[in-house]
Design an enzyme around this catalytic site. Sequence first.
Site, PDB file in Angstrom:
ATOM      1  CD  GLU A  90      -3.575  -2.249  -0.861  1.00  0.00           C
ATOM      2  OE1 GLU A  90      -3.786  -0.813  -1.219  1.00  0.00           O
ATOM      3  OE2 GLU A  90      -3.948  -2.772  -0.083  1.00  0.00           O
TER       4      GLU A  90
ATOM      5  CG  ASP B 272      -1.748   1.163   1.271  1.00  0.00           C
ATOM      6  OD1 ASP B 272      -2.485   1.444   0.545  1.00  0.00           O
ATOM      7  OD2 ASP B 272      -1.643   1.851   2.364  1.00  0.00           O
TER       8      ASP B 272
END
Length: 241
Positions: free
Chosen positions: A133, A61
């Site tokens: 992610e 992320d």
Amino acid sequence: MSQGLARRRAVQGLARKLGLDESLAESGLLDTALTHDSYAAERGEHDGVGSSNERLEFLGDAVLGAVVTNALYLRHPEMPEGKLSRMRAALVSRAALAQTAQRLEIAPLLLLGRGEKASGGEHRPSILAAAVEAIIGALFLNAGLDVTRRFIERHHLAHASLSEVTDPKTALQEYAQAKYKKAPHYAITAQSGPSHARLFTVSVSVAGKTAGEGCGATKKQAETAAAREALARIGRRPSRT
């Protein structure tokens, strides 16, 4: 062929498909990136999984945010901070990442707990987005920032509109009102999973004809997915700002 060997070959195949060094698969990082916490909780460490993809998701992320921010900054030198922020939010959103996951066809390789699998978790946008992610985080650990940046640009940014900041439902509403003077109509066509992990399927019709269908953990998410598919079918994107 044993289940373990089949799994190993499948993960290696994904690495090749994504243009990644097979050392990512050999290291076990890619397999971990595809492991949901529900699976890890059920199996524990005795089967060699060891952990879920949550820590890799956390890392990915941050890396994704930095790469997208840098790309926007360089590509739009005259754009004010407010618009840049909205673009970044759209590009790192759960919906955008879930679309990338679907395009890369990673759902069949996700390791899910029995409950998640039974409730259609491989189609849940949050799970798909987290896996993307986590893959980014795994690649960053394995190959560094430059390789990870190229991966993000090739497999995510290249397929997303940097100006696409209006949500799909609003865009479809504008299109339908302008062309037919009627608002789109959304209808729930199916529900599955337990009460705490529902998966909704919604269809949207425009001028009386079905235009798209989508799934999501909430009715709103499913409607957004349906609107996005409808826009894709009619060859339009959400409005640009």
